[in-house]
Design an enzyme around this catalytic site. Structure first.
Site, PDB file in Angstrom:
ATOM      1  N   TYR A 142       0.861  -1.180   0.000  1.00 34.86           N
ATOM      2  CA  TYR A 142       0.000   0.000   0.000  1.00 34.86           C
ATOM      3  C   TYR A 142       0.894   1.225   0.000  1.00 34.86           C
ATOM      4  O   TYR A 142       1.817   1.326   0.800  1.00 34.86           O
ATOM      5  CB  TYR A 142      -0.890  -0.003   1.244  1.00 34.86           C
ATOM      6  CG  TYR A 142      -1.822   1.190   1.350  1.00 34.86           C
ATOM      7  CD1 TYR A 142      -2.886   1.344   0.464  1.00 34.86           C
ATOM      8  CD2 TYR A 142      -1.640   2.155   2.335  1.00 34.86           C
ATOM      9  CE1 TYR A 142      -3.743   2.433   0.567  1.00 34.86           C
ATOM     10  CE2 TYR A 142      -2.491   3.244   2.444  1.00 34.86           C
ATOM     11  CZ  TYR A 142      -3.542   3.382   1.551  1.00 34.86           C
ATOM     12  OH  TYR A 142      -4.388   4.460   1.660  1.00 34.86           O
ATOM     13  N   ASP A 237       9.322   3.021  -0.084  1.00 45.33           N
ATOM     14  CA  ASP A 237       8.228   3.648   0.652  1.00 45.33           C
ATOM     15  C   ASP A 237       8.395   3.253   2.116  1.00 45.33           C
ATOM     16  O   ASP A 237       7.991   2.176   2.537  1.00 45.33           O
ATOM     17  CB  ASP A 237       6.876   3.200   0.101  1.00 45.33           C
ATOM     18  CG  ASP A 237       5.721   3.869   0.846  1.00 45.33           C
ATOM     19  OD1 ASP A 237       5.992   4.602   1.820  1.00 45.33           O
ATOM     20  OD2 ASP A 237       4.563   3.654   0.455  1.00 45.33           O
ATOM     21  N   LYS A 265       3.939   8.957   8.988  1.00 47.28           N
ATOM     22  CA  LYS A 265       3.774   8.325  10.289  1.00 47.28           C
ATOM     23  C   LYS A 265       4.785   8.847  11.335  1.00 47.28           C
ATOM     24  O   LYS A 265       4.649   9.968  11.779  1.00 47.28           O
ATOM     25  CB  LYS A 265       3.777   6.800  10.125  1.00 47.28           C
ATOM     26  CG  LYS A 265       2.611   6.412   9.183  1.00 47.28           C
ATOM     27  CD  LYS A 265       2.234   4.982   9.072  1.00 47.28           C
ATOM     28  CE  LYS A 265       0.936   4.883   8.274  1.00 47.28           C
ATOM     29  NZ  LYS A 265       0.948   4.016   7.129  1.00 47.28           N
TER      30      LYS A 265
HETATM   31  C1  LIG Z   1       0.325   4.553   5.749  1.00 46.56           C
HETATM   32  C2  LIG Z   1       1.086   4.349   4.506  1.00 46.56           C
HETATM   33  C3  LIG Z   1       0.956   5.212   3.415  1.00 46.56           C
HETATM   34  C4  LIG Z   1      -0.066   6.314   3.364  1.00 46.56           C
HETATM   35  O1  LIG Z   1       0.136   7.273   4.325  1.00 46.56           O
HETATM   36  P1  LIG Z   1      -1.093   8.234   4.743  1.00 46.56           P
HETATM   37  O2  LIG Z   1      -0.484   9.187   5.694  1.00 46.56           O
HETATM   38  O3  LIG Z   1      -2.134   7.326   5.319  1.00 46.56           O
HETATM   39  O4  LIG Z   1      -1.572   8.872   3.484  1.00 46.56           O
HETATM   40  C5  LIG Z   1       1.794   5.031   2.335  1.00 46.56           C
HETATM   41  N1  LIG Z   1       2.700   4.038   2.317  1.00 46.56           N
HETATM   42  C6  LIG Z   1       2.846   3.184   3.346  1.00 46.56           C
HETATM   43  C7  LIG Z   1       3.898   2.130   3.281  1.00 46.56           C
HETATM   44  C8  LIG Z   1       2.030   3.297   4.465  1.00 46.56           C
HETATM   45  O5  LIG Z   1       2.164   2.424   5.458  1.00 46.56           O
END
Ligand SMILES: *Cc1c(COP(=O)(O)O)cnc(C)c1O
Length: 428
Positions: A142, A237, A265
């Site tokens: 994701y 990511d 995060k």
């Molecule tokens: C949470 C997450 C996102 C998206 O971040 P948001 O702040 O929810 O938009 C993208 N990539 C990874 C790996 C994530 O865990």
């Protein structure tokens, strides 16, 4: 009717599904989500006064647990000085320097407001830098909810078993190629076929959005090699893994240097912050230094920067990551023992304080194998655990998080409760 049930009824008439992010609605595990009245340390208190040991930790940002005093002080002090300027402030520079110090591959960085914005902008930059359009991602990973990434995505998309999202133009989705995680041979074959069309490979270095999946040795090194050979960019990511699986993120743990890194995060300590950064020659293409446009009214927000700075500084205490990793290993081992005692097949793992378990004999190397796990048993286990005051992510396809507020005693208590909850789930 409980106060949470009452609130959920009200919420459903004004918020789609009663929530502002899909997995919070508990669709995959049944029942009504609890509404939070407050939180402190490792615990959440719901609107009915029930307390839970929290292994969701706001889905990753809260590596120090809830309402950590040092972060609270920093937020308070920053807010006293005004909470948005629309002009630069020192905290942005400090946080950028701190990020670069922890992740040397991030030579320059741009702050945004979410992980979604970070990945969206990183891919735009990769496309501009390479003058190519296609992007490779991996099934079950994701990368936020931008159009290019809602193709075989993890997190809520996986939890709800949704097909790729309506509303994403086919022409755009067609530029996103997907392959199974950990399948180096498939990646190599793709590069042989159309390596010269790929702008970037984007990957969660440890997958945390369809449960927890560790990379096989050499997988990321192979990605690095293929990207170099074919002129594509490697984007890690690290929105979830950054400052979570090690002080310097997955790139430190795996000893792989990505071209671009996306963060979110933990970097905002629980405030809305994302970031993308990497090679200076690439980042200098971003406006106003270069032509690749990207902007934000609230980007680099002083209160959010202060929360991120205070959080990261706490993680610099000696032994911080070692203690977290040890506690997480103990939790994962304890859950594994419980499963064995109940004769339930389980595959569990962790990297630092990011962990996950699947009700399957495994191995789990990719999303297809994750989907073999017993999600009905997970739902019953989740419900039983909640009844016993342990809050696990409400989906078999989400990872768990341990914070520095979780004590050894909390971990032992959790193992005992999850063991008993598994017995209840099996009898159910
Ligand atoms: C949470 C997450 C996102 C998206 O971040 P948001 O702040 O929810 O938009 C993208 N990539 C990874 C790996 C994530 O865990």
């Amino acid at each position: 009717m409980s106060r949470s049930e009452e609130l959920f009824e009200r919420a459903k008439s004004v918020l789609p599904g009663g929530v502002n992010s899909p997995v919070r609605a508990f669709r995959a595990v049944g029942g009504t989500p609890f509404f939070v009245a407050g939180a402190k340390g490792a615990r959440l208190i719901d609107a009915d006064g029930k307390s839970y040991l929290d292994y969701v930790c706001s889905w990753g940002p809260l590596i120090l647990g809830h309402a950590h005093p040092a972060v609270l002080d920093a937020i308070r002090a920053a807010a006293e000085r005004g909470w948005t300027y629309g002009a630069p402030c020192e905290a942005e520079v400090e946080l950028a320097e701190l990020v670069r110090c922890r992740m040397p591959a991030v030579e320059m960085v741009r702050f945004v407001n979410s992980g979604t914005e970070a990945t969206m902008a990183a891919v735009r930059l990769a496309r501009a830098a390479t003058r190519r359009d296609a992007v490779l991602k991996f099934e079950g990973c994701y990368h936020g909810h931008a159009d290019s990434f809602l193709v075989k995505a993890g997190s809520g998309v996986a939890t709800l078993g949704l097909p790729d999202s309506p509303g994403v133009p086919a022409a755009l989705a067609g530029l996103t190629v997907t392959l199974p995680f950990n399948d180096g041979a498939a990646v190599e074959a793709l590069f042989q076929r159309r390596g010269d069309t790929l702008a970037a490979v984007i990957v969660e270095p440890y997958v945390g959005n369809c449960g927890f999946i560790a990379p096989e040795p050499g997988f990321h090194a192979a990605l690095r090699g293929l990207c170099d050979q074919h002129g594509a960019l490697l984007i890690f990511d690290e929105v979830m893994t950054g400052f979570r699986v090690a002080a310097g993120g997955a790139q430190e743990r795996l000893r792989v240097r990505p071209d671009l890194t996306t963060l979110g995060k933990i970097v905002g300590g629980g405030m809305p912050v994302g970031a993308y950064g990497g090679r200076a020659d690439l980042m200098r293409l971003v406006a106003p230094e270069g032509p690749v446009y990207q902007a934000g009214t609230l980007a680099g927000n002083p209160v959010a920067m202060a929360a991120g700075l205070a959080t990261l500084r706490q993680t610099e205490r000696p032994g911080f990551y070692e203690t977290l990793e040890r506690r997480t290993a103990r939790l994962v081992a304890g859950i594994g023992d419980a499963a064995r005692r109940h004769a339930v097949p389980m595959t569990a793992g962790h990297a630092g304080s990011l962990w996950g378990s699947y009700f399957t004999a495994g191995p789990v190397r990719n999303f297809a194998e994750a989907k073999r796990s017993d999600t009905a048993l997970f739902a019953r286990w989740h419900r039983a655990a909640l009844g016993r005051g342990v809050f696990l992510a409400p989906s078999a396809f989400e990872a768990g998080f341990v914070s520095s507020a979780h004590t050894d005693a909390d971990i032992d208590y959790t193992i005992a409760q999850l063991d008993a909850a598994l017995g209840e789930a099996l009898a159910d």
